[in-house]
Scaffold this active site. Structure first.
Site, mmCIF file in Angstrom:
data_model
loop_
_atom_site.group_PDB
_atom_site.id
_atom_site.type_symbol
_atom_site.label_atom_id
_atom_site.label_comp_id
_atom_site.label_asym_id
_atom_site.label_seq_id
_atom_site.Cartn_x
_atom_site.Cartn_y
_atom_site.Cartn_z
ATOM 1 C CG ASP A 1 -6.529 2.365 -5.655
ATOM 2 O OD1 ASP A 1 -7.682 2.053 -6.389
ATOM 3 O OD2 ASP A 1 -6.417 3.409 -5.334
ATOM 4 N NE ARG B 1 -3.876 1.937 2.629
ATOM 5 C CZ ARG B 1 -3.763 3.202 2.942
ATOM 6 N NH1 ARG B 1 -2.681 3.937 3.341
ATOM 7 N NH2 ARG B 1 -4.892 4.007 2.910
ATOM 8 C CG ASP C 1 -9.781 2.145 -3.881
ATOM 9 O OD1 ASP C 1 -9.726 3.496 -3.967
ATOM 10 O OD2 ASP C 1 -9.497 1.121 -3.056
ATOM 11 C CB CYS D 1 -20.695 1.050 43.575
ATOM 12 S SG CYS D 1 -21.171 2.618 42.742
#
Length: 523
Positions: free
Chosen positions: A72, A41, A91, A442
Site C-alpha cells: 500500500d 505488510r 488503495d 449411494c
C-alpha cells in the site's frame, strides 16, 4: 532484478502470528528456506517505524537477491528504495503508483474478479494477487473468496486477452498452506496458463521454523499433487467402443486387487453399500470417524464422502478425511446427496469443495447444479425431480464442471452423463427399478470409488466401468422371473453384481454386449 513469484511471503507483525519474535530474523530464515519475493505488510505502525523496519528488511532481501515490495505505502517504498509495491482495490490507483515509482518498479494489484484482473492487466500491473483463495480468520469479506474455480476463471480470461501490453504474472493468496498448496496450483490451472506462484502469510511467519516451512512449501509447489495419479504417456480411449473394450479388464482388476472402499456414508445405506462392495470384489469399510482416515488411506483404497445426513461437525470430519486421502494419492468420491435441499446442505457443499480435492463428483442434476454453482431452486428431498434441461445442456454442464475441477463428474438420471472435462459420454443403461429403491445412487458411489482405486491412470474409464457393472447388473436383476418389485429386486441385484464380477474374472465379457454408451460433443 529478475522476479520469481513461486513462493511469495507476505509479512504479518501481529501478536497472533509473529508473537514476540523479530520480524527481520523470521524473514531472513524464510529466505534461507527459498522464499522468492517478500511483501512487507503492516497496517498499524507509524510511518517512521515502517521505514525503519522496511530498511532492515531490504538489507536482508538484497543480500538474498530477492525483491522487497511494500504493501500500500508508496511513500515508504520510495523512502527505502524498495523494488515495488502491492496495492489493493481501495488503495492508491495503479496509474498514480506507476507515475510515482517509475516504469521499472514492480507493482502488484489485488484482484478477485475478471473485471478487476482485466483492468489491472491493461493498466500495466506487473503481477496480480488473485484471491481470496480460502476463508481465513481475519478475512471477513466473503464476497472476495473465490476459490480455485474463481482463480481459474481469471486465468482463462488473461490467456484470452489479445491486447496484452506484457505478460502479467499471477499469485494466489488467502488461506494457502502446506495442506492445500498443491491443490491450489493444480486446480487453478486453466487450459493455457496456470499460477506463477502462491502468497503465504501464517504458514511461514507463524511456523516454528520459517526456513523449514518455506523449503517444504517450495518443494510442494514444484511437484505434482499425489492425487493426480501416475504421469504416463498412456493413450486414453476416446470412442465409446474403445472405452467399452477396456472396461472388462478394470472389472477384473477390482477382483484381483480387492481394494478397500472406505465409506463415510449416511446411516440409511451402510449395510446395502457394504454388500455391494463385497459383491463387486472390493473390501468395504464403514468408518465415519476421520481419526481413522490417515491409517485407512495408506491401504490404497478409495474414499466415499456421502453427505446424506450432514451436520456442521460432520462436514469438518469429512474434510479431515478427504485431506488424509489427498495427501497420499487415494481417490475420493463426493456424493452431495440432497445438496439443494437446504441451506445447511448448500453450505456443506461449499465447505467440502474448498476443503479438498475430489477425484469424482457424482450426483443427480440438482446436486451437480449446486456444485456447479448455478442451481438456486430448492431440491425436494434427495430426488432429482422434474427437469426441463436438455440432454446436451446437461452434458455441457458436466463437462465444464469436470474441466473446472480437473476431475471426473457423473450426472445420474434417465440417461447418465460422465466427463473428465475432455471426453464426455452418455450412458443409457439402468432399469427404472433403481429409482424405486433407497440407496441406489449411494451404492453406485461405492462402486465407482472402488474402481478408481485400481485404475488411477484413466479415472474416466474407471468410473465408466463401475457404472456399467452396476447398471447392467441392475438390468439383469430386474428381468428375473422371481423379482416382483423393489423388495425382491435388491437381493437379485447383489446376486447379479457378483455373477458379472465372476464372469469378468475369467475373461467372459459377454455381459458388456448390453452396454449402451455413446460419445457426445459437449463443446
Amino acid at each position: 532484478m529478475s522476479v520469481n513469484y513461486s513462493l511469495y511471503l507476505v509479512t504479518d507483525s501481529t501478536d497472533g502470528i509473529l508473537g514476540q519474535r523479530n520480524l527481520v530474523k523470521v524473514v531472513e530464515e524464510a529466505l534461507q528456506g527459498g522464499v522468492t519475493i517478500v511483501q512487507y505488510r503492516d497496517k498499524t505502525s507509524d510511518t517512521a517505524d515502517l521505514i525503519r523496519t522496511a530498511n532492515l528488511l531490504h538489507a536482508v532481501t538484497q543480500k538474498h537477491g530477492v525483491p522487497l515490495l511494500i504493501n500500500d505505502r508508496v511513500d515508504v517504498a520510495l523512502a527505502v528504495d524498495a523494488e515495488g509495491v502491492h496495492i489493493g482495490q481501495d488503495d492508491m490507483d495503479l496509474a498514480t503508483a506507476r507515475k510515482l515509482l517509475g516504469p521499472s518498479a514492480i507493482i502488484g494489484v489485488t484482484c478477485s474478479s475478471v473485471g478487476e484482473a482485466h483492468a489491472a492487466t491493461l493498466g500495466g500491473a506487473n503481477y496480480l494477487g488473485i484471491g481470496t483463495m480460502f476463508a481465513t480468520p481475519t478475512k471477513q469479506n466473503t464476497k472476495s473468496i473465490i476459490g480455485t474455480a474463481g482463480t481459474r476463471m481469471i486465468l482463462e480470461h488473461l490467456a484470452a486477452i489479445t491486447e496484452l501490453p506484457h505478460r502479467v504474472s499471477t499469485v494466489a493468496i488467502g488461506g494457502i498452506n502446506a495442506s492445500n498448496v498443491q491443490r491450489v496450483m493444480y486446480q487453478s490451472k486453466s487450459t493455457f496458463r496456470g499460477l506463477d506462484g502462491v502468497a503465504v502469510v501464517s504458514a511461514i511467519i507463524a511456523a516454528q521454523s520459517p526456513k523449514d516451512a518455506a523449503a517444504h512449501l517450495l518443494e510442494l509447489i514444484k511437484s505434482p499433487p499425489p492425487f493426480v495419479g501416475p504421469l504416463t504417456k498412456k493413450v486414453k480411449a476416446r470412442t465409446a467402443e474403445d472405452m467399452i473394450r477396456n472396461v472388462q479388464n478394470v472389472v477384473k482388476q477390482v477382483g484381483i486387487v480387492v481394494p478397500v472402499c472406505h465409506n463415510m456414508t449416511n446411516t440409511v445405506v451402510q449395510n446395502f453399500a457394504a454388500n455391494v462392495a463385497v459383491a463387486i470384489g472390493a473390501s468395504p469399510c464403514m468408518a465415519n470417524d476421520a481419526a481413522e482416515a490417515g491409517d485407512l488411506a495408506k491401504l490404497g483404497g478409495g474414499l466415499v464422502v456421502n453427505m446424506g445426513t450432514p451436520t456442521l461437525d460432520g462436514v469438518s470430519n469429512y474434510i479431515q478425511a478427504v485431506q488424509a486421502y489427498n495427501s497420499c494419492g487415494g481417490p475420493v468420491l463426493l456424493d452431495p446427496v440432497g445438496a439443494g435441499g437446504s441451506g445447511l446442505r448448500r453450505e456443506a457443499v461449499k465447505r467440502l469443495m474448498a476443503g479438498g480435492y475430489f477425484d469424482v463428483i457424482k450426483g443427480n442434476e440438482f446436486e451437480i447444479g449446486v456444485v456447479w454453482g448455478f442451481s438456486k431452486s430448492q431440491q425436494r428431498g434427495v430426488d432429482s425431480g422434474k427437469s426441463d434441461t436438455t440432454l446436451i445442456e446437461k452434458a455441457r454442464i458436466v463437462k465444464k464442471l469436470a474441466a473446472r475441477e480437473r476431475n471426473v463428474v457423473i450426472m445420474t438420471g434417465a440417461v447418465d452423463v460422465i466427463s473428465d472435462g475432455d471426453r464426455t459420454f452418455l450412458v443409457r443403461n439402468g432399469p427404472k427399478m433403481l429409482s424405486q429403491i433407497t440407496g441406489s445412487g449411494c451404492t453406485l458411489g461405492t462402486t465407482v470409488a472402488a474402481f478408481v482405486a485400481v485404475e488411477k491412470e484413466d479415472k474416466l474409464l474407471a468410473a465408466l466401468a463401475g457404472m456399467l457393472l452396476f447398471e447392467i447388473a441392475a438390468e439383469v436383476a430386474a428381468v428375473r422371473p422371481d423379482v416382483k418389485g423393489p423388495g425382491t429386486f435388491i437381493p437379485a441385484f447383489i446376486d447379479a453384481l457378483t455373477s458379472i464380477a465372476d464372469q469378468a474374472h475369467v475373461d467372459d465379457s459377454r455381459w458388456l454386449g448390453s452396454a449402451k454408451v455413446e460419445a457426445v460433443d459437449a463443446a
